[in-house]
Design a protein around this motif. Structure first.
Motif, PDB file in Angstrom:
ATOM      1  N   LEU A  87      36.450  54.718  56.887  1.00 43.61           N
ATOM      2  CA  LEU A  87      36.949  54.934  55.529  1.00 43.61           C
ATOM      3  C   LEU A  87      38.142  54.016  55.326  1.00 43.61           C
ATOM      4  O   LEU A  87      39.130  54.108  56.061  1.00 43.61           O
ATOM      5  N   PHE A  88      38.072  53.132  54.337  1.00 47.01           N
ATOM      6  CA  PHE A  88      39.203  52.268  54.014  1.00 47.01           C
ATOM      7  C   PHE A  88      40.038  52.943  52.936  1.00 47.01           C
ATOM      8  O   PHE A  88      39.520  53.366  51.900  1.00 47.01           O
ATOM      9  N   VAL A  89      41.340  53.062  53.190  1.00 47.57           N
ATOM     10  CA  VAL A  89      42.251  53.668  52.220  1.00 47.57           C
ATOM     11  C   VAL A  89      43.134  52.577  51.637  1.00 47.57           C
ATOM     12  O   VAL A  89      43.883  51.916  52.373  1.00 47.57           O
ATOM     13  N   ALA A  90      43.043  52.378  50.349  1.00 48.23           N
ATOM     14  CA  ALA A  90      43.823  51.344  49.671  1.00 48.23           C
ATOM     15  C   ALA A  90      45.219  51.873  49.349  1.00 48.23           C
ATOM     16  O   ALA A  90      45.366  52.812  48.567  1.00 48.23           O
ATOM     17  N   LEU A  91      46.220  51.272  49.957  1.00 48.48           N
ATOM     18  CA  LEU A  91      47.611  51.653  49.717  1.00 48.48           C
ATOM     19  C   LEU A  91      48.342  50.524  48.987  1.00 48.48           C
ATOM     20  O   LEU A  91      47.954  49.368  49.084  1.00 48.48           O
ATOM     21  N   LYS A  92      49.396  50.883  48.277  1.00 43.15           N
ATOM     22  CA  LYS A  92      50.191  49.893  47.565  1.00 43.15           C
ATOM     23  C   LYS A  92      51.550  49.731  48.223  1.00 43.15           C
ATOM     24  O   LYS A  92      52.149  50.701  48.670  1.00 43.15           O
ATOM     25  N   GLY A  93      52.015  48.485  48.272  1.00 42.17           N
ATOM     26  CA  GLY A  93      53.349  48.191  48.776  1.00 42.17           C
ATOM     27  C   GLY A  93      54.108  47.383  47.747  1.00 42.17           C
ATOM     28  O   GLY A  93      53.617  47.123  46.644  1.00 42.17           O
ATOM     29  N   ASP A  94      55.308  46.966  48.105  1.00 42.89           N
ATOM     30  CA  ASP A  94      56.112  46.170  47.178  1.00 42.89           C
ATOM     31  C   ASP A  94      55.465  44.833  46.864  1.00 42.89           C
ATOM     32  O   ASP A  94      55.617  44.303  45.759  1.00 42.89           O
ATOM     33  N   LYS A  95      54.732  44.295  47.838  1.00 47.58           N
ATOM     34  CA  LYS A  95      54.177  42.949  47.665  1.00 47.58           C
ATOM     35  C   LYS A  95      52.654  42.893  47.764  1.00 47.58           C
ATOM     36  O   LYS A  95      52.079  41.812  47.833  1.00 47.58           O
ATOM     37  N   PHE A  96      52.000  44.058  47.805  1.00 45.80           N
ATOM     38  CA  PHE A  96      50.536  44.039  47.909  1.00 45.80           C
ATOM     39  C   PHE A  96      49.937  45.262  47.221  1.00 45.80           C
ATOM     40  O   PHE A  96      50.614  46.264  47.010  1.00 45.80           O
ATOM     41  N   ASP A  97      48.679  45.163  46.900  1.00 43.69           N
ATOM     42  CA  ASP A  97      47.914  46.271  46.321  1.00 43.69           C
ATOM     43  C   ASP A  97      46.591  46.340  47.062  1.00 43.69           C
ATOM     44  O   ASP A  97      45.717  45.497  46.883  1.00 43.69           O
TER      45      ASP A  97
END
Length: 441
Positions: free
Chosen positions: A29-39
């Motif tokens: 399962l891939f979980v898409a997380l957001k950071g300051d410089k990535f989505d």
């Protein structure tokens, strides 16, 4: 929008969880997380193409591209944490949660080594101990296990509270409280409050707390919280080690350098691979928890003796005629002070320290690095080498020290100035990556 029950059903079809497209395993399962410089949403298609079974996303436009395999949620991080919380409720075995300013990972490893003598034990891998790492740790625990040891780290108040709500520990331990992450916690009192959130959870839920009876700070913290949480506290269990009223002789520290040697209650001496009184405290915790869960003293001692660190923590490395004590995974004023005092007491022909910046100290950084400089000066090492922008604050007490604003100029100096017959302490915060100096010693 998917409910947690729907997500969990999909999770059960998967082989694991990943938040990094570089670490996709078949049917995970891939979980898409957001950071300051990535989505992470932008990488969902790449993850599915690489073999992921599903992608958990919080961007409707991304979910619309593959409605069968993209699982839409309101927020990816919250969904990951909720999924882990849901999975945790399926465990029927003990879950030991631990935190502390110093020694968390070593203590976790020692506890797991001892418990593994009798139980299928899962322990946090590496340093997956934050608001992302703890959920990933829990989601990796399968029904084959009989025990779990979960490390919880924090750099601000309320973080341990959150991690406890996910981990739901049945047993817990705080290794110590020191000067770590002062910037985020707002000073040492903030550290006490933040780490003490583990005690709060365990007391409120009638669970078991292990407390080092020799640590006045921890015993005071526990008693303060016990008083605050009554009547819930009536149902909590406190195990103090070493037990004050135990009929057995307490475990005794025989030698602390170059490695710890201790004498058990039967008078047998155990030689370990770890240096320092601070690591003896970590061993005491592991032995106490092992005893509580029925591990024989012989098996527990064997586990402690066999444990050999390979993670840049308290590693003793031989480099030609030199002996290197590599403790470069992390550093704060408390751990740095303990390491320097320990190294100063170590018998050696010639002693050198290579020290890097201590991070996340905020407004206290100048004062703490200066205080470190005074301690180093008082220790009278043969050679002092400092690296990093904040280490220049230590130079006021160390006019003869070699100072390098970055570690790369340090590498060059070490190549030009080879050492022999020398004991070398290498320590700094993780961001300094001082383990890179070892090949040049």
């Amino acid at each position: 929008m998917n409910t947690i029950e729907q997500l969990y059903h999909k999770f059960q079809e998967c082989t694991g969880v990943s938040t990094d497209t570089r670490r996709i395993t078949p049917d995970c399962l891939f979980v898409a997380l957001k950071g300051d410089k990535f989505d992470g949403n932008q990488f969902a298609g790449q993850a599915l193409a690489a073999g992921a079974r599903y992608a958990l996303v919080d961007d409707p436009a991304v979910a619309a591209r593959d409605q069968e395999r993209c699982l839409l949620v309101t927020d990816g991080l919250t969904a990951l944490q909720d999924l882990a919380r849901h999975h945790r409720k399926t465990f029927s075995f003990p879950v030991i949660g631990l935190t502390g300013s110093n020694g968390k990972t070593t203590t976790k490893e020692l506890i797991a080594a001892v418990l593994s003598k009798n139980y299928q034990t899962y322990a946090t891998i590496g340093n997956l101990n934050n608001h992302i790492g703890v959920p990933l740790t829990l989601l990796a625990i399968t029904e084959q296990y009989e025990m779990a040891v979960v490390e919880m780290g924090a750099n601000h108040q309320k973080e341990i509270e959150l991690l406890c709500s996910i981990t739901q520990p049945t047993h817990g331990l705080i290794t110590n409280v020191g000067k770590a992450h002062l910037e985020g916690f707002g000073g040492i009192e903030g550290v006490r409050k933040g780490k003490g959130e583990l005690y709060d959870y365990l007391i409120q839920n009638g669970q078991t707390v292990f407390i080092n009876s020799r640590d006045k700070t921890l015993t005071a913290m526990y008693r303060e919280r016990l008083k605050h949480h009554r009547p819930e506290a009536v149902f909590a269990e406190a195990i103090f080690y070493p037990a004050v009223d135990s009929p057995n002789e307490p475990i005794e520290l025989v030698q602390e350098s170059p490695v710890v040697v201790y004498r058990d209650s039967n008078g047998q001496e155990i030689t370990t691979h770890l240096p320092g009184r601070y690591n003896f405290e970590n061993m005491m915790a592991a032995l106490a928890i092992g005893d509580y869960f029925g591990i024989s003293p012989e098996e527990a001692n064997r586990a402690i003796a066999d444990y050999n660190p390979t993670n840049n923590r308290s590693q003793v490395i031989t480099k030609g005629t030199n002996t290197v004590l590599l403790d470069a995974y992390n550093a704060n004023p408390s751990s740095m002070s303990a390491a320097i005092r320990q190294f100063a007491a170590t018998p050696a022909k010639r002693k050198v320290v290579i020290l890097g910046d201590m991070y996340e100290l905020g407004d206290e950084s100048e004062a703490e690095h200066a205080a470190l400089g005074k301690l180093i000066a008082d220790s009278q090492f043969d050679l002092v080498i400092l690296a990093g922008k904040d280490m220049h604050y230590a130079l006021g007490y160390l006019p003869k020290a070699y100072y390098f604003p970055d570690k790369f100029s340090l590498h060059n100096w070490l190549m030009d100035n080879p050492m022999s017959d020398t004991h070398v302490l290498v320590k700094g915060s993780r961001g300094m990556s001082l383990e890179t100096v070892v090949p040049f010693i």
